[in-house]
Scaffold this motif. Structure first.
Motif, mmCIF file in Angstrom:
data_model
loop_
_atom_site.group_PDB
_atom_site.id
_atom_site.type_symbol
_atom_site.label_atom_id
_atom_site.label_comp_id
_atom_site.label_asym_id
_atom_site.label_seq_id
_atom_site.Cartn_x
_atom_site.Cartn_y
_atom_site.Cartn_z
ATOM 1 N N PHE A 195 -0.036 -7.443 -0.513
ATOM 2 C CA PHE A 195 1.177 -6.679 -0.245
ATOM 3 C C PHE A 195 1.157 -5.343 -0.988
ATOM 4 C CE2 PHE A 195 5.603 -5.663 -1.468
ATOM 5 C CZ PHE A 195 6.162 -5.513 -0.203
ATOM 6 N N PHE A 196 0.711 -5.376 -2.251
ATOM 7 C CA PHE A 196 0.642 -4.177 -3.092
ATOM 8 C C PHE A 196 -0.316 -3.137 -2.496
ATOM 9 C CE2 PHE A 196 -1.625 -1.963 -6.557
ATOM 10 C CZ PHE A 196 -0.565 -1.331 -7.175
ATOM 11 N N ILE A 197 -1.512 -3.589 -2.093
ATOM 12 C CA ILE A 197 -2.502 -2.664 -1.534
ATOM 13 C C ILE A 197 -2.016 -2.077 -0.212
ATOM 14 C CG2 ILE A 197 -4.845 -2.456 -0.599
ATOM 15 C CD1 ILE A 197 -5.761 -4.502 -2.636
ATOM 16 N N ASN A 198 -1.435 -2.917 0.644
ATOM 17 C CA ASN A 198 -0.940 -2.425 1.930
ATOM 18 C C ASN A 198 0.169 -1.391 1.753
ATOM 19 O OD1 ASN A 198 -2.614 -3.772 3.776
ATOM 20 N ND2 ASN A 198 -1.410 -5.642 3.647
ATOM 21 N N ASN A 199 1.049 -1.624 0.784
ATOM 22 C CA ASN A 199 2.112 -0.649 0.501
ATOM 23 C C ASN A 199 1.532 0.687 0.064
ATOM 24 O OD1 ASN A 199 4.432 -1.902 1.195
ATOM 25 N ND2 ASN A 199 5.127 -2.374 -0.862
ATOM 26 N N ASN A 200 0.475 0.631 -0.737
ATOM 27 C CA ASN A 200 -0.145 1.858 -1.215
ATOM 28 C C ASN A 200 -0.983 2.544 -0.138
ATOM 29 O OD1 ASN A 200 0.683 2.060 -4.069
ATOM 30 N ND2 ASN A 200 -0.314 0.087 -4.242
ATOM 31 N N VAL A 201 -1.519 1.750 0.796
ATOM 32 C CA VAL A 201 -2.208 2.331 1.948
ATOM 33 C C VAL A 201 -1.224 3.168 2.764
ATOM 34 C CG1 VAL A 201 -3.177 1.738 4.215
ATOM 35 C CG2 VAL A 201 -4.096 0.665 2.159
ATOM 36 N N LYS A 202 -0.006 2.647 2.945
ATOM 37 C CA LYS A 202 1.016 3.378 3.706
ATOM 38 C C LYS A 202 1.382 4.700 3.023
ATOM 39 C CE LYS A 202 3.164 -0.878 5.406
ATOM 40 N NZ LYS A 202 4.385 -1.729 5.337
ATOM 41 N N CYS B 134 -12.732 -1.187 1.969
ATOM 42 C CA CYS B 134 -11.892 -0.295 2.772
ATOM 43 C C CYS B 134 -10.648 -1.051 3.213
ATOM 44 C CB CYS B 134 -12.677 0.194 3.992
ATOM 45 S SG CYS B 134 -11.849 1.514 4.908
ATOM 46 N N GLY B 135 -9.495 -0.637 2.736
ATOM 47 C CA GLY B 135 -8.250 -1.326 3.053
ATOM 48 C C GLY B 135 -8.112 -2.628 2.282
ATOM 49 N N ALA B 136 -7.021 -3.361 2.546
ATOM 50 C CA ALA B 136 -6.801 -4.635 1.858
ATOM 51 C C ALA B 136 -7.765 -5.704 2.365
ATOM 52 C CB ALA B 136 -5.355 -5.100 2.056
ATOM 53 N N HIS B 137 -7.869 -5.823 3.692
ATOM 54 C CA HIS B 137 -8.767 -6.822 4.288
ATOM 55 C C HIS B 137 -9.820 -6.210 5.201
ATOM 56 C CE1 HIS B 137 -6.637 -10.275 2.702
ATOM 57 N NE2 HIS B 137 -5.501 -9.698 3.044
ATOM 58 N N GLY B 138 -9.729 -4.920 5.460
ATOM 59 C CA GLY B 138 -10.707 -4.260 6.305
ATOM 60 C C GLY B 138 -10.217 -2.882 6.734
ATOM 61 N N GLN C 43 -1.795 1.199 9.254
ATOM 62 C CA GLN C 43 -0.442 1.203 8.686
ATOM 63 C C GLN C 43 -0.046 2.575 8.155
ATOM 64 O OE1 GLN C 43 0.389 -2.556 6.270
ATOM 65 N NE2 GLN C 43 -1.839 -2.585 6.374
ATOM 66 N N ASN C 44 -1.017 3.451 8.003
ATOM 67 C CA ASN C 44 -0.737 4.794 7.502
ATOM 68 C C ASN C 44 -0.486 5.738 8.676
ATOM 69 O OD1 ASN C 44 -1.746 7.668 6.626
ATOM 70 N ND2 ASN C 44 -1.302 6.588 4.716
ATOM 71 N N ILE C 45 0.548 6.572 8.583
ATOM 72 C CA ILE C 45 0.936 7.424 9.713
ATOM 73 C C ILE C 45 -0.134 8.460 10.068
ATOM 74 C CG2 ILE C 45 3.406 7.144 9.304
ATOM 75 C CD1 ILE C 45 3.391 9.902 7.952
ATOM 76 N N TYR C 46 -0.995 8.791 9.144
ATOM 77 C CA TYR C 46 -2.035 9.785 9.417
ATOM 78 C C TYR C 46 -3.276 9.163 10.044
ATOM 79 C CZ TYR C 46 0.819 12.641 6.302
ATOM 80 O OH TYR C 46 1.859 13.320 5.728
ATOM 81 N N PHE C 47 -3.556 7.896 9.741
ATOM 82 C CA PHE C 47 -4.802 7.262 10.172
ATOM 83 C C PHE C 47 -4.630 6.274 11.330
ATOM 84 C CE2 PHE C 47 -5.507 8.346 5.665
ATOM 85 C CZ PHE C 47 -6.672 9.076 5.765
#
Length: 263
Positions: A125-132, A154-158, A164-168
């Motif tokens: 959850f922490f990594i995904n939030n920071n990816v966003k 690369c990413g939390a699981h791949g 999840q990021n608006i740019y990517f």
């Protein structure tokens, strides 16, 4: 006071100045951490616009420097003055709070072992939030890039976590040039390249170019298993230093009380 005797009672100079030296190092490290954190905040304009603290969707690494630095600074200062002035109130404050920190660390370690699956979910959850929030803060961006380059992930699981990021993300309505891409830190580095290609992640999820395919959660777990002895050694070393500081403070408090009792 540490050299004088009153009916056999004395304050040990060795303990007094050993504790003072211990806390000087502790205090200076805290001041350095706190200074770095405040400088980073000033550079980002947070100090002039406190409302910007709430703008970040992910974790701001500067908080780590400020919180850790602040605690170390306060405890180090209390320990220094307490030892130098033989102030039992400050010495008790130092030892009690250092003991509390030790207890919290011990509790966190036990809970982390017992609730491993929950910790894994929280890490995800922490990594995904920071990816966003990757592009929202330069310090967060540097932290994620460092983690992905260090753990070859690369990413939390791949790589697809970057949707999840608006740019990517790969939606057709996304106008970003980085659409369907990943940060450069996901790219497998070419040893022949002398200059870092920060655009190597463009369109990689469409073209299938060379990027790390493993997620950072799994790679972090693997790193912990491979370096378990080193990680355990670091935590044991920190714990022993804390116990050493508590023992010195309590010993000095006992000496001071013994001397005062003979007045």
């Amino acid at each position: 006071m540490c050299t004088g005797r009153l009916k056999g009672a004395e304050v040990s100079c060795c303990v007094k100045y050993l504790l003072f030296g211990f806390n000087i190092v502790f205090w200076l490290l805290g001041a350095a951490f706190l200074g770095i954190g405040l400088w980073a905040w000033a550079e980002k304009g947070v100090l002039s616009n406190i409302s910007s603290i709430t703008d970040l969707g992910g974790f701001d690494p500067v908080w780590l420097f400020i919180v850790v630095g602040g605690v170390m600074f306060i405890l180090g200062f209390a320990g220094c003055i307490g030892a130098l002035r033989e102030n039992t109130v400050l010495l008790k404050f130092f030892s009690v709070f250092l003991g509390l920190i030790f207890f919290l660390e011990l509790t966190a370690g036990i809970l982390a072992f017992v609730f491993k699956d929950w910790i894994k979910d929280q890490l995800n959850f922490f990594i995904n939030n920071n990816v966003k929030a990757y592009r929202d803060d330069i310090d967060l961006q540097n932290l994620i890039d460092f983690a992905q380059e260090y753990w070859l992930c690369c990413g939390a699981h791949g790589p697809n976590d970057w949707n999840q990021n608006i740019y990517f993300n790969c939606t057709e309505l996304n106008p970003s040039r980085e659409r369907c891409g990943v940060p450069f830190s996901c790219c497998i580095k070419d040893p022949a390249e002398d200059v870092l290609n920060t655009q190597c992640g463009y369109d990689v999820r469409l073209q299938g170019r060379y990027i790390y395919t493993k997620g950072c959660v799994g790679q972090f777990e693997k790193w912990l298993q491979d370096n378990l002895i080193v990680v355990a050694g670091v935590f044991v070393g920190i714990a022993l230093l804390q116990i050493f500081g508590i023992c010195l403070a309590q010993n000095l408090v006992s000496d001071i009380k013994a001397v005062k009792a003979n007045w």
